[in-house]
Scaffold this motif. Structure first.
Motif, PDB file in Angstrom:
ATOM      1  N   ILE A 117       0.890  -1.166   0.000  1.00  0.00           N
ATOM      2  CA  ILE A 117       0.000   0.000   0.000  1.00  0.00           C
ATOM      3  C   ILE A 117       0.923   1.209   0.000  1.00  0.00           C
ATOM      4  N   ILE A 118       0.876   1.981  -1.081  1.00  0.00           N
ATOM      5  CA  ILE A 118       1.814   3.079  -1.286  1.00  0.00           C
ATOM      6  C   ILE A 118       1.057   4.403  -1.163  1.00  0.00           C
ATOM      7  N   TRP A 119       1.454   5.201  -0.204  1.00  0.00           N
ATOM      8  CA  TRP A 119       0.799   6.480   0.064  1.00  0.00           C
ATOM      9  C   TRP A 119       1.665   7.649  -0.374  1.00  0.00           C
ATOM     10  N   GLU A 120       1.024   8.654  -0.958  1.00  0.00           N
ATOM     11  CA  GLU A 120       1.627   9.967  -1.179  1.00  0.00           C
ATOM     12  C   GLU A 120       0.719  10.957  -0.458  1.00  0.00           C
ATOM     13  N   TYR A 121       1.317  11.822   0.351  1.00  0.00           N
ATOM     14  CA  TYR A 121       0.514  12.721   1.178  1.00  0.00           C
ATOM     15  C   TYR A 121       1.294  13.992   1.496  1.00  0.00           C
ATOM     16  N   VAL A 122       0.584  14.940   2.072  1.00  0.00           N
ATOM     17  CA  VAL A 122       1.179  16.171   2.587  1.00  0.00           C
ATOM     18  C   VAL A 122       0.801  16.244   4.062  1.00  0.00           C
ATOM     19  N   ALA A 123       1.769  16.632   4.898  1.00  0.00           N
ATOM     20  CA  ALA A 123       1.516  16.783   6.333  1.00  0.00           C
ATOM     21  C   ALA A 123       2.500  17.800   6.894  1.00  0.00           C
ATOM     22  N   ASN A 124       2.231  18.271   8.093  1.00  0.00           N
ATOM     23  CA  ASN A 124       3.117  19.222   8.751  1.00  0.00           C
ATOM     24  C   ASN A 124       4.177  18.477   9.554  1.00  0.00           C
ATOM     25  N   ASN A 125       5.420  18.970   9.488  1.00  0.00           N
ATOM     26  CA  ASN A 125       6.476  18.381  10.307  1.00  0.00           C
ATOM     27  C   ASN A 125       6.435  19.001  11.706  1.00  0.00           C
ATOM     28  N   SER A 126       7.422  18.687  12.542  1.00  0.00           N
ATOM     29  CA  SER A 126       7.428  19.169  13.927  1.00  0.00           C
ATOM     30  C   SER A 126       7.598  20.687  14.029  1.00  0.00           C
ATOM     31  N   TYR A 127       8.073  21.333  12.941  1.00  0.00           N
ATOM     32  CA  TYR A 127       8.210  22.792  12.930  1.00  0.00           C
ATOM     33  C   TYR A 127       6.978  23.485  12.350  1.00  0.00           C
ATOM     34  N   GLY A 128       5.999  22.713  11.918  1.00  0.00           N
ATOM     35  CA  GLY A 128       4.788  23.275  11.346  1.00  0.00           C
ATOM     36  C   GLY A 128       4.859  23.502   9.853  1.00  0.00           C
ATOM     37  N   ALA A 129       5.985  23.152   9.242  1.00  0.00           N
ATOM     38  CA  ALA A 129       6.123  23.325   7.791  1.00  0.00           C
ATOM     39  C   ALA A 129       5.449  22.161   7.070  1.00  0.00           C
ATOM     40  N   GLU A 130       4.829  22.468   5.953  1.00  0.00           N
ATOM     41  CA  GLU A 130       4.163  21.453   5.149  1.00  0.00           C
ATOM     42  C   GLU A 130       5.202  20.695   4.326  1.00  0.00           C
ATOM     43  N   VAL A 131       5.186  19.362   4.419  1.00  0.00           N
ATOM     44  CA  VAL A 131       6.137  18.535   3.682  1.00  0.00           C
ATOM     45  C   VAL A 131       5.390  17.425   2.946  1.00  0.00           C
ATOM     46  N   VAL A 132       5.971  16.996   1.829  1.00  0.00           N
ATOM     47  CA  VAL A 132       5.422  15.887   1.064  1.00  0.00           C
ATOM     48  C   VAL A 132       5.992  14.604   1.640  1.00  0.00           C
ATOM     49  N   GLY A 133       5.125  13.613   1.827  1.00  0.00           N
ATOM     50  CA  GLY A 133       5.567  12.341   2.371  1.00  0.00           C
ATOM     51  C   GLY A 133       5.180  11.182   1.486  1.00  0.00           C
ATOM     52  N   ASN A 134       5.947  10.115   1.584  1.00  0.00           N
ATOM     53  CA  ASN A 134       5.666   8.856   0.894  1.00  0.00           C
ATOM     54  C   ASN A 134       5.864   7.735   1.893  1.00  0.00           C
ATOM     55  N   GLN A 135       5.002   6.746   1.832  1.00  0.00           N
ATOM     56  CA  GLN A 135       5.141   5.608   2.733  1.00  0.00           C
ATOM     57  C   GLN A 135       4.621   4.354   2.052  1.00  0.00           C
ATOM     58  N   VAL A 136       5.339   3.250   2.251  1.00  0.00           N
ATOM     59  CA  VAL A 136       4.917   1.948   1.750  1.00  0.00           C
ATOM     60  C   VAL A 136       4.677   1.060   2.963  1.00  0.00           C
ATOM     61  N   ILE A 137       3.490   0.472   3.016  1.00  0.00           N
ATOM     62  CA  ILE A 137       3.134  -0.440   4.100  1.00  0.00           C
ATOM     63  C   ILE A 137       2.750  -1.767   3.462  1.00  0.00           C
ATOM     64  N   LEU A 138       3.307  -2.858   3.995  1.00  0.00           N
ATOM     65  CA  LEU A 138       3.112  -4.178   3.415  1.00  0.00           C
ATOM     66  C   LEU A 138       2.183  -5.042   4.264  1.00  0.00           C
ATOM     67  N   TYR A 139       1.348  -5.836   3.575  1.00  0.00           N
ATOM     68  CA  TYR A 139       0.438  -6.773   4.232  1.00  0.00           C
ATOM     69  C   TYR A 139       0.478  -8.107   3.511  1.00  0.00           C
ATOM     70  N   ASN A 140       0.218  -9.182   4.271  1.00  0.00           N
ATOM     71  CA  ASN A 140       0.061 -10.484   3.634  1.00  0.00           C
ATOM     72  C   ASN A 140      -1.415 -10.694   3.281  1.00  0.00           C
ATOM     73  N   ASP A 141      -1.755 -11.856   2.744  1.00  0.00           N
ATOM     74  CA  ASP A 141      -3.143 -12.125   2.339  1.00  0.00           C
ATOM     75  C   ASP A 141      -4.117 -12.144   3.511  1.00  0.00           C
ATOM     76  N   ASP A 142      -3.596 -12.352   4.729  1.00  0.00           N
ATOM     77  CA  ASP A 142      -4.445 -12.383   5.924  1.00  0.00           C
ATOM     78  C   ASP A 142      -4.539 -11.016   6.598  1.00  0.00           C
ATOM     79  N   LEU A 143      -4.088  -9.985   5.900  1.00  0.00           N
ATOM     80  CA  LEU A 143      -4.119  -8.600   6.381  1.00  0.00           C
ATOM     81  C   LEU A 143      -3.255  -8.375   7.612  1.00  0.00           C
ATOM     82  N   GLN A 144      -2.191  -9.142   7.751  1.00  0.00           N
ATOM     83  CA  GLN A 144      -1.232  -8.920   8.806  1.00  0.00           C
ATOM     84  C   GLN A 144      -0.079  -8.110   8.237  1.00  0.00           C
TER      85      GLN A 144
END
Length: 148
Positions: A117-144
C-alpha cells in the motif's frame, strides 16, 4: 406507515455501507492483452478517504496485480488494507491532523509475497512546515502487517 418504519433502517444501513466503500468494483478493468493482469483504477480515478481530521477528501487511486492474486484478495480486503495502512501511517506522523492524502496505490509484490500500500501525502512536520511524504506499508493475504 409500518412498511416505512421497517424499510427505513434497511435504507439507512445500505447508504452507510455504500458510503464506507472505498473501492468501486464497477471501475475495475481487466487488461485486454492478457487475462492474468488486472488493470483497475489507474490515472484520473479518485476515491474518498478520510484526511487527518476525519473529513472525506478525494484521493487518486491505482491498483495493479495479477488476476490470480486479485481473486484471493477481493474488494473488501483492499478497502481494509487501505484503512489499516492509513491508521498506521497516522500513528507515526508528528501532526496527524495535518495529514492530507494525495494518492494511494495497491500493488502485489511477488518478490516479497506481499501487498504494498503506497501512500503519497502532505503533512506538517514538527516545525509546522508542510512537507510531502511517501510511505509503503506491506500486508500479507491475511491482512497482517509485514515488517522488512
Amino acid at each position: 406507515m409500518k412498511k416505512l418504519i421497517i424499510l427505513l433502517p434497511i435504507f439507512i444501513y445500505s447508504v452507510f455501507i455504500a458510503q464506507n466503500k472505498i473501492v468501486n468494483p464497477a471501475k475495475f478493468e481487466f487488461s485486454q492483452k492478457t487475462n492474468d493482469v488486472v488493470c483497475g483504477l489507474h490515472g484520473d480515478v479518485k476515491v474518498s478517504l478520510n484526511d487527518g481530521n476525519d473529513k472525506y477528501t478525494d484521493v487518486y487511486f491505482e491498483y495493479m496485480s495479477s488476476k490470480s492474486e486479485f481473486d484471493k484478495l477481493g474488494y473488501e480486503k483492499i478497502d481494509r488494507m487501505i484503512t489499516l495502512s492509513r491508521d498506521a501511517l497516522l500513528r507515526n506522523l508528528k501532526n496527524k491532523y495535518s495529514f492530507n492524502p494525495k494518492k494511494v496505490a495497491v500493488s502485489y509484490d511477488e518478490s516479497l509475497n506481499a501487498w504494498a500500500i503506497i501512500w503519497e501525502y502532505v503533512a506538517n512536520n514538527s516545525y509546522g512546515a508542510e512537507v510531502v511524504g511517501n510511505q509503503v506499508i506491506l500486508y500479507n493475504d491475511d491482512l497482517q502487517r509485514i515488517e522488512i
